[in-house]
Design a protein around this motif. Sequence first.
Motif, PDB file in Angstrom:
ATOM      1  N   LEU A 103      45.158   1.933 -24.130  1.00  0.00           N
ATOM      2  CA  LEU A 103      46.291   2.409 -24.917  1.00  0.00           C
ATOM      3  C   LEU A 103      47.289   1.266 -25.024  1.00  0.00           C
ATOM      4  O   LEU A 103      47.159   0.249 -24.356  1.00  0.00           O
ATOM      5  CB  LEU A 103      46.958   3.601 -24.227  1.00  0.00           C
ATOM      6  CG  LEU A 103      46.105   4.847 -24.015  1.00  0.00           C
ATOM      7  CD1 LEU A 103      46.876   5.877 -23.201  1.00  0.00           C
ATOM      8  CD2 LEU A 103      45.643   5.422 -25.337  1.00  0.00           C
ATOM      9  N   LYS A 104      48.304   1.462 -25.846  1.00  0.00           N
ATOM     10  CA  LYS A 104      49.386   0.479 -25.974  1.00  0.00           C
ATOM     11  C   LYS A 104      50.679   1.097 -25.458  1.00  0.00           C
ATOM     12  O   LYS A 104      50.943   2.288 -25.642  1.00  0.00           O
ATOM     13  CB  LYS A 104      49.585   0.077 -27.439  1.00  0.00           C
ATOM     14  CG  LYS A 104      48.609  -0.963 -27.933  1.00  0.00           C
ATOM     15  CD  LYS A 104      49.189  -2.347 -27.701  1.00  0.00           C
ATOM     16  CE  LYS A 104      48.350  -3.425 -28.333  1.00  0.00           C
ATOM     17  NZ  LYS A 104      49.104  -4.392 -29.058  1.00  0.00           N
ATOM     18  N   ARG A 105      51.495   0.251 -24.827  1.00  0.00           N
ATOM     19  CA  ARG A 105      52.830   0.635 -24.369  1.00  0.00           C
ATOM     20  C   ARG A 105      53.807  -0.390 -24.912  1.00  0.00           C
ATOM     21  O   ARG A 105      53.526  -1.590 -24.908  1.00  0.00           O
ATOM     22  CB  ARG A 105      52.913   0.663 -22.856  1.00  0.00           C
ATOM     23  CG  ARG A 105      54.317   1.022 -22.342  1.00  0.00           C
ATOM     24  CD  ARG A 105      54.422   1.048 -20.823  1.00  0.00           C
ATOM     25  NE  ARG A 105      53.701   2.175 -20.286  1.00  0.00           N
ATOM     26  CZ  ARG A 105      52.694   2.087 -19.413  1.00  0.00           C
ATOM     27  NH1 ARG A 105      52.279   0.915 -18.985  1.00  0.00           N
ATOM     28  NH2 ARG A 105      52.100   3.164 -18.967  1.00  0.00           N
ATOM     29  N   CYS A 106      54.934   0.090 -25.381  1.00  0.00           N
ATOM     30  CA  CYS A 106      55.980  -0.804 -25.869  1.00  0.00           C
ATOM     31  C   CYS A 106      56.697  -1.411 -24.670  1.00  0.00           C
ATOM     32  O   CYS A 106      57.120  -0.697 -23.758  1.00  0.00           O
ATOM     33  CB  CYS A 106      56.963  -0.033 -26.752  1.00  0.00           C
ATOM     34  SG  CYS A 106      58.311  -1.046 -27.368  1.00  0.00           S
ATOM     35  N   CYS A 150      60.846  -0.189 -25.404  1.00  0.00           N
ATOM     36  CA  CYS A 150      61.266   1.215 -25.202  1.00  0.00           C
ATOM     37  C   CYS A 150      60.396   1.945 -24.178  1.00  0.00           C
ATOM     38  O   CYS A 150      60.708   3.057 -23.783  1.00  0.00           O
ATOM     39  CB  CYS A 150      61.304   1.963 -26.531  1.00  0.00           C
ATOM     40  SG  CYS A 150      59.682   2.397 -27.221  1.00  0.00           S
ATOM     41  N   ARG A 151      59.278   1.337 -23.754  1.00  0.00           N
ATOM     42  CA  ARG A 151      58.354   1.850 -22.737  1.00  0.00           C
ATOM     43  C   ARG A 151      57.533   3.060 -23.189  1.00  0.00           C
ATOM     44  O   ARG A 151      56.842   3.677 -22.392  1.00  0.00           O
ATOM     45  CB  ARG A 151      59.083   2.180 -21.416  1.00  0.00           C
ATOM     46  CG  ARG A 151      59.874   1.042 -20.820  1.00  0.00           C
ATOM     47  CD  ARG A 151      59.099  -0.212 -20.527  1.00  0.00           C
ATOM     48  NE  ARG A 151      58.038   0.012 -19.549  1.00  0.00           N
ATOM     49  CZ  ARG A 151      56.977  -0.774 -19.404  1.00  0.00           C
ATOM     50  NH1 ARG A 151      56.824  -1.831 -20.162  1.00  0.00           N
ATOM     51  NH2 ARG A 151      56.073  -0.517 -18.508  1.00  0.00           N
ATOM     52  N   GLU A 152      57.582   3.405 -24.473  1.00  0.00           N
ATOM     53  CA  GLU A 152      56.796   4.531 -24.990  1.00  0.00           C
ATOM     54  C   GLU A 152      55.334   4.126 -25.147  1.00  0.00           C
ATOM     55  O   GLU A 152      55.030   3.000 -25.559  1.00  0.00           O
ATOM     56  CB  GLU A 152      57.338   4.997 -26.342  1.00  0.00           C
ATOM     57  CG  GLU A 152      58.690   5.653 -26.273  1.00  0.00           C
ATOM     58  CD  GLU A 152      58.657   7.028 -25.662  1.00  0.00           C
ATOM     59  OE1 GLU A 152      57.604   7.708 -25.733  1.00  0.00           O
ATOM     60  OE2 GLU A 152      59.690   7.436 -25.108  1.00  0.00           O
ATOM     61  N   VAL A 153      54.448   5.049 -24.825  1.00  0.00           N
ATOM     62  CA  VAL A 153      53.014   4.860 -25.023  1.00  0.00           C
ATOM     63  C   VAL A 153      52.679   5.343 -26.422  1.00  0.00           C
ATOM     64  O   VAL A 153      53.264   6.319 -26.900  1.00  0.00           O
ATOM     65  CB  VAL A 153      52.213   5.660 -23.980  1.00  0.00           C
ATOM     66  CG1 VAL A 153      50.720   5.569 -24.227  1.00  0.00           C
ATOM     67  CG2 VAL A 153      52.561   5.187 -22.576  1.00  0.00           C
ATOM     68  N   ASP A 163      49.996  -3.133 -33.365  1.00  0.00           N
ATOM     69  CA  ASP A 163      50.872  -4.203 -32.893  1.00  0.00           C
ATOM     70  C   ASP A 163      52.329  -3.790 -32.792  1.00  0.00           C
ATOM     71  O   ASP A 163      53.049  -4.252 -31.922  1.00  0.00           O
ATOM     72  CB  ASP A 163      50.779  -5.422 -33.818  1.00  0.00           C
ATOM     73  CG  ASP A 163      49.495  -6.205 -33.602  1.00  0.00           C
ATOM     74  OD1 ASP A 163      48.846  -6.025 -32.560  1.00  0.00           O
ATOM     75  OD2 ASP A 163      49.149  -7.004 -34.483  1.00  0.00           O
ATOM     76  N   ILE A 164      52.788  -2.951 -33.718  1.00  0.00           N
ATOM     77  CA  ILE A 164      54.197  -2.581 -33.775  1.00  0.00           C
ATOM     78  C   ILE A 164      54.383  -1.186 -33.200  1.00  0.00           C
ATOM     79  O   ILE A 164      53.671  -0.247 -33.563  1.00  0.00           O
ATOM     80  CB  ILE A 164      54.712  -2.642 -35.230  1.00  0.00           C
ATOM     81  CG1 ILE A 164      54.604  -4.080 -35.742  1.00  0.00           C
ATOM     82  CG2 ILE A 164      56.136  -2.125 -35.330  1.00  0.00           C
ATOM     83  CD1 ILE A 164      54.913  -4.239 -37.207  1.00  0.00           C
ATOM     84  N   CYS A 165      55.361  -1.046 -32.307  1.00  0.00           N
ATOM     85  CA  CYS A 165      55.652   0.247 -31.700  1.00  0.00           C
ATOM     86  C   CYS A 165      56.130   1.222 -32.776  1.00  0.00           C
ATOM     87  O   CYS A 165      57.089   0.926 -33.492  1.00  0.00           O
ATOM     88  CB  CYS A 165      56.726   0.076 -30.632  1.00  0.00           C
ATOM     89  SG  CYS A 165      57.301   1.645 -29.949  1.00  0.00           S
ATOM     90  N   PRO A 166      55.488   2.381 -32.899  1.00  0.00           N
ATOM     91  CA  PRO A 166      55.922   3.350 -33.900  1.00  0.00           C
ATOM     92  C   PRO A 166      57.224   4.063 -33.522  1.00  0.00           C
ATOM     93  O   PRO A 166      57.825   4.733 -34.348  1.00  0.00           O
ATOM     94  CB  PRO A 166      54.760   4.340 -33.965  1.00  0.00           C
ATOM     95  CG  PRO A 166      54.136   4.261 -32.622  1.00  0.00           C
ATOM     96  CD  PRO A 166      54.297   2.833 -32.178  1.00  0.00           C
ATOM     97  N   LEU A 171      59.816   0.192 -33.387  1.00  0.00           N
ATOM     98  CA  LEU A 171      59.408  -0.900 -34.281  1.00  0.00           C
ATOM     99  C   LEU A 171      59.399  -2.280 -33.616  1.00  0.00           C
ATOM    100  O   LEU A 171      59.363  -3.298 -34.300  1.00  0.00           O
ATOM    101  CB  LEU A 171      60.259  -0.915 -35.557  1.00  0.00           C
ATOM    102  CG  LEU A 171      60.242   0.389 -36.358  1.00  0.00           C
ATOM    103  CD1 LEU A 171      61.111   0.255 -37.596  1.00  0.00           C
ATOM    104  CD2 LEU A 171      58.828   0.785 -36.731  1.00  0.00           C
ATOM    105  N   SER A 172      59.391  -2.305 -32.310  1.00  0.00           N
ATOM    106  CA  SER A 172      59.290  -3.569 -31.587  1.00  0.00           C
ATOM    107  C   SER A 172      57.889  -4.163 -31.762  1.00  0.00           C
ATOM    108  O   SER A 172      56.903  -3.428 -31.885  1.00  0.00           O
ATOM    109  CB  SER A 172      59.548  -3.336 -30.101  1.00  0.00           C
ATOM    110  OG  SER A 172      59.258  -4.504 -29.351  1.00  0.00           O
TER     111      SER A 172
END
Length: 133
Positions: free
Chosen positions: A34-37, A40-43, A49-52, A55-56
């Motif tokens: 999985l991906k984690r930002c 903001c630390r959201e999974v 590539d970009i946190c939904p 947007l980081s």
Amino acid sequence: MSETKPLGRKIMSPRILPEVAPFWQAANEGKLLLKRCDDCREVHYYPRDICPHCLSINTSWFASSGEGRIYSFSTMAIKDAVYTLAYVTLDEGVSLLTNILDAEPKTLRIGQRVRAVFWPSEDGQSVTMFTPF
């Protein structure tokens, strides 16, 4: 598992883009990434590539436990093949649409624990599915 029709139907091969290549490589190794930002630390799932959420562009891969619970499911039939699609909410908090294997549809229930299993698609690329435990 050498069959490519565990559900009585073909498992389509995914289109693998460079930014998600590690996800698919891990699937071939029997792991769910999985991906984690990092900001903001959201999974998030589907990995990108970009946190939904914020947007980081600062995101990192990590290994999921591969376990979760059935959030919702629907059983369908095509000719003689019966299969179950489900939304599974992983222990990490994200939900994904998937197939449930190795379970009689009438025994499934909302909230039931499931774990990831990996099955080859038409071209041999492993895809994530789930089975009760």
